[in-house]
Design a protein around this motif. Structure first.
Motif, PDB file in Angstrom:
ATOM      1  N   ARG A 200      51.656  42.606  29.807  1.00 33.34           N
ATOM      2  CA  ARG A 200      50.281  42.178  29.524  1.00 33.34           C
ATOM      3  C   ARG A 200      50.127  41.802  28.049  1.00 33.34           C
ATOM      4  O   ARG A 200      49.447  40.826  27.717  1.00 33.34           O
ATOM      5  CB  ARG A 200      49.316  43.303  29.909  1.00 33.34           C
ATOM      6  CG  ARG A 200      47.865  42.998  29.630  1.00 33.34           C
ATOM      7  CD  ARG A 200      46.918  43.850  30.471  1.00 33.34           C
ATOM      8  NE  ARG A 200      47.377  45.185  30.725  1.00 33.34           N
ATOM      9  CZ  ARG A 200      47.050  46.272  30.013  1.00 33.34           C
ATOM     10  NH1 ARG A 200      46.257  46.141  28.966  1.00 33.34           N
ATOM     11  NH2 ARG A 200      47.501  47.466  30.347  1.00 33.34           N
ATOM     12  N   LEU A 203      51.846  38.488  27.617  1.00 30.51           N
ATOM     13  CA  LEU A 203      51.013  37.454  28.238  1.00 30.51           C
ATOM     14  C   LEU A 203      49.888  37.032  27.301  1.00 30.51           C
ATOM     15  O   LEU A 203      49.511  35.857  27.239  1.00 30.51           O
ATOM     16  CB  LEU A 203      50.431  37.981  29.554  1.00 30.51           C
ATOM     17  CG  LEU A 203      49.734  36.968  30.461  1.00 30.51           C
ATOM     18  CD1 LEU A 203      50.756  36.107  31.194  1.00 30.51           C
ATOM     19  CD2 LEU A 203      48.846  37.689  31.475  1.00 30.51           C
ATOM     20  N   THR A 242      49.502  41.485  39.454  1.00 31.77           N
ATOM     21  CA  THR A 242      48.426  41.275  38.477  1.00 31.77           C
ATOM     22  C   THR A 242      48.865  40.443  37.274  1.00 31.77           C
ATOM     23  O   THR A 242      48.041  39.757  36.673  1.00 31.77           O
ATOM     24  CB  THR A 242      47.882  42.623  37.971  1.00 31.77           C
ATOM     25  OG1 THR A 242      48.947  43.396  37.398  1.00 31.77           O
ATOM     26  CG2 THR A 242      47.242  43.400  39.103  1.00 31.77           C
ATOM     27  N   THR A 243      50.161  40.462  36.947  1.00 28.40           N
ATOM     28  CA  THR A 243      50.623  39.796  35.725  1.00 28.40           C
ATOM     29  C   THR A 243      50.918  38.320  35.933  1.00 28.40           C
ATOM     30  O   THR A 243      50.573  37.481  35.085  1.00 28.40           O
ATOM     31  CB  THR A 243      51.891  40.491  35.186  1.00 28.40           C
ATOM     32  OG1 THR A 243      51.597  41.860  34.916  1.00 28.40           O
ATOM     33  CG2 THR A 243      52.395  39.808  33.926  1.00 28.40           C
ATOM     34  N   SER A 245      51.079  34.481  37.823  1.00 27.96           N
ATOM     35  CA  SER A 245      50.217  33.573  38.579  1.00 27.96           C
ATOM     36  C   SER A 245      50.658  33.548  40.037  1.00 27.96           C
ATOM     37  O   SER A 245      51.792  33.894  40.377  1.00 27.96           O
ATOM     38  CB  SER A 245      50.297  32.161  37.997  1.00 27.96           C
ATOM     39  OG  SER A 245      51.569  31.595  38.258  1.00 27.96           O
ATOM     40  N   HIS A 295      43.843  41.185  38.714  1.00 20.09           N
ATOM     41  CA  HIS A 295      44.565  39.946  38.451  1.00 20.09           C
ATOM     42  C   HIS A 295      43.703  38.990  37.637  1.00 20.09           C
ATOM     43  O   HIS A 295      44.166  38.390  36.656  1.00 20.09           O
ATOM     44  CB  HIS A 295      44.985  39.289  39.767  1.00 20.09           C
ATOM     45  CG  HIS A 295      45.786  38.036  39.602  1.00 20.09           C
ATOM     46  ND1 HIS A 295      45.213  36.779  39.614  1.00 20.09           N
ATOM     47  CD2 HIS A 295      47.119  37.832  39.410  1.00 20.09           C
ATOM     48  CE1 HIS A 295      46.151  35.866  39.444  1.00 20.09           C
ATOM     49  NE2 HIS A 295      47.315  36.473  39.320  1.00 20.09           N
ATOM     50  N   ARG A 296      42.449  38.845  38.002  1.00 21.93           N
ATOM     51  CA  ARG A 296      41.553  37.942  37.249  1.00 21.93           C
ATOM     52  C   ARG A 296      41.375  38.432  35.817  1.00 21.93           C
ATOM     53  O   ARG A 296      41.366  37.622  34.875  1.00 21.93           O
ATOM     54  CB  ARG A 296      40.203  37.846  37.958  1.00 21.93           C
ATOM     55  CG  ARG A 296      40.229  37.033  39.250  1.00 21.93           C
ATOM     56  CD  ARG A 296      38.841  36.751  39.760  1.00 21.93           C
ATOM     57  NE  ARG A 296      38.202  37.949  40.299  1.00 21.93           N
ATOM     58  CZ  ARG A 296      38.257  38.309  41.570  1.00 21.93           C
ATOM     59  NH1 ARG A 296      38.956  37.576  42.446  1.00 21.93           N
ATOM     60  NH2 ARG A 296      37.647  39.401  41.988  1.00 21.93           N
ATOM     61  N   GLN A 299      44.672  37.769  33.887  1.00 21.13           N
ATOM     62  CA  GLN A 299      44.908  36.339  33.671  1.00 21.13           C
ATOM     63  C   GLN A 299      43.990  35.753  32.604  1.00 21.13           C
ATOM     64  O   GLN A 299      44.340  34.771  31.939  1.00 21.13           O
ATOM     65  CB  GLN A 299      44.752  35.575  34.987  1.00 21.13           C
ATOM     66  CG  GLN A 299      45.776  35.926  36.053  1.00 21.13           C
ATOM     67  CD  GLN A 299      47.197  35.853  35.538  1.00 21.13           C
ATOM     68  OE1 GLN A 299      47.655  34.826  35.055  1.00 21.13           O
ATOM     69  NE2 GLN A 299      47.917  36.977  35.647  1.00 21.13           N
ATOM     70  N   ARG A 302      45.622  35.322  29.212  1.00 21.07           N
ATOM     71  CA  ARG A 302      46.829  34.510  29.136  1.00 21.07           C
ATOM     72  C   ARG A 302      46.855  33.560  27.950  1.00 21.07           C
ATOM     73  O   ARG A 302      45.953  32.763  27.739  1.00 21.07           O
ATOM     74  CB  ARG A 302      47.009  33.722  30.428  1.00 21.07           C
ATOM     75  CG  ARG A 302      48.285  32.871  30.449  1.00 21.07           C
ATOM     76  CD  ARG A 302      48.453  32.093  31.741  1.00 21.07           C
ATOM     77  NE  ARG A 302      48.732  32.949  32.891  1.00 21.07           N
ATOM     78  CZ  ARG A 302      49.939  33.423  33.180  1.00 21.07           C
ATOM     79  NH1 ARG A 302      50.972  33.123  32.405  1.00 21.07           N
ATOM     80  NH2 ARG A 302      50.119  34.183  34.242  1.00 21.07           N
ATOM     81  N   ASP A 306      54.296  32.017  32.387  1.00 21.15           N
ATOM     82  CA  ASP A 306      55.147  32.995  33.053  1.00 21.15           C
ATOM     83  C   ASP A 306      56.628  32.790  32.729  1.00 21.15           C
ATOM     84  O   ASP A 306      57.399  33.749  32.674  1.00 21.15           O
ATOM     85  CB  ASP A 306      54.955  32.916  34.573  1.00 21.15           C
ATOM     86  CG  ASP A 306      53.596  33.448  35.013  1.00 21.15           C
ATOM     87  OD1 ASP A 306      52.972  34.200  34.247  1.00 21.15           O
ATOM     88  OD2 ASP A 306      53.165  33.087  36.130  1.00 21.15           O
TER      89      ASP A 306
END
Length: 346
Positions: A200, A203, A242-243, A245, A295-296, A299, A302, A306
């Motif tokens: 995370r 990301l 969750t990480t 896409s 997940h939302r 993301q 980000r 990935d």
């Protein structure tokens, strides 16, 4: 007019979560207070609802320690987050109780932290016999993690080096970054929280470093149980869901399927392990809405693709640790070509 934010009271807050860890703390705490040249730090011990007398018999011997009594055992993640909520430092070091810091370790870590003020940093962890326990962690591209440099000579790594994943046994982070991206996901309870936080953070565009000149001895004994298997596998899949896409997950699906088959094979060692496989899938299904929301949230942080997260991941699984050296070698010979073939081009 709003009040300006107050300056941190300390440079560093050290958080140690204790669950019946009295003997480990008795070995760890003296290395914090007697062997470090950096003294601008506070130590917070979170008694995670243990019953071994840490609060009543050990901590009174160290009046400089701030003790927080947790009303329940909320695991590694929950205990550390509770400590973080009370921390007064600009940086925080999440430290396992079964560790000993070498002389000057904190000073070395803080020197590196000032050179990389937004980065996450882990020291070199050594086994009691002097070999490497971990210089950060590394990941096979379907999510199975291993300690980087495990059992290699201590001289294998030195100085500063960017790494794929952090080791949760000793993890230094800027509090301001944790406030932005969040700390540990408390639904994990234990195991894989360091991997999830590492991915995370990356990301969101933050770097991970190991300073191998900062040294910690880690009295860790490798062991396995059905419960540990459950949390490792459940949390591995949670992290991927969750990480990454959805497009990446689709491309990873063939390789993830192979890993699932292998984990089912590992679970054949006993009914307890098989039951935990079913429990893992039941958890993912019943919490599917929460996972979508998580997940939302992730993301939204980000900053990198990935492909960057997976570019330094490995092809091989740690078959030697799962099945022994000889069988592990032949499993690697058979399975590695499949993983090479199925590795997606992102």
């Amino acid at each position: 007019m709003e009040n300006a934010p107050s300056e941190p009271a300390f440079v560093l807050s050290i958080i140690i979560v204790s669950y019946n860890s009295r003997a480990d703390l008795a070995r760890c705490l003296p290395t914090l207070f007697n062997q470090q040249t950096n003294d601008n730090f506070e130590v917070i011990v979170v008694d995670n609802h243990g019953s071994d007398g840490v609060a009543t018999e050990l901590i009174p011997l160290y009046p400089q320690v701030r003790l927080i009594k947790n009303l329940a055992n909320t695991g590694y993640a929950g205990g550390n987050n509770l400590g973080l909520s009370q921390a007064r430092g600009a940086w925080v070091l999440f430290l396992n109780p079964d560790t000993e810091l070498w002389v000057g370790c904190l000073e070395r870590l803080m020197t590196t932290a000032r050179q990389h003020p937004s980065a996450f940093i882990t020291p070199k962890l050594l086994n009691p016999d002097g070999t490497i326990n971990a210089c950060g962690n590394q990941m096979q591209y379907t999510g199975i993690t291993t300690c980087r440099g495990l059992n290699q000579p201590a001289t294998t790594y030195h100085g500063q080096e960017r790494i794929p994943l952090l080791s949760g046994a000793a993890l230094l982070a800027p509090v301001s970054v944790l406030q932005r991206i969040g700390a540990f996901d408390e639904s994990y309870f234990m195991y894989f929280e360091d991997t999830e936080l590492s991915l995370r953070a990356r990301l969101a565009g933050y770097e991970l470093w190991c300073d191998a000149d900062a040294v910690v001895t880690h009295y860790y004994k490798l062991g396995f149980s059905p419960t540990k298997f459950y949390y490792l596998e459940r949390n591995r899949l949670l992290t991927f869901l969750t990480t990454f896409s959805r497009a990446t997950l689709l491309r990873l699906l063939p390789a993830l399927f192979i890993t699932e088959l292998l984990m089912w094979g590992f679970a054949l060692r006993g009914w307890g392990y098989l039951r935990m496989r079913f429990r893992t899938y039941a958890y993912l299904y019943t919490h599917r809405n929460t996972i979508r929301q998580r997940h939302r949230t992730v993301q939204a942080l980000r900053q990198v693709a990935d492909a960057e997260l997976l570019q330094d991941s490995m092809l091989s699984l740690p078959f030697d640790q799962l099945a022994g050296d000889r069988l592990g070698h032949w499993l690697d010979v058979l399975i590695r070509p499949l993983y090479r073939l199925m590795r997606p081009h992102l």
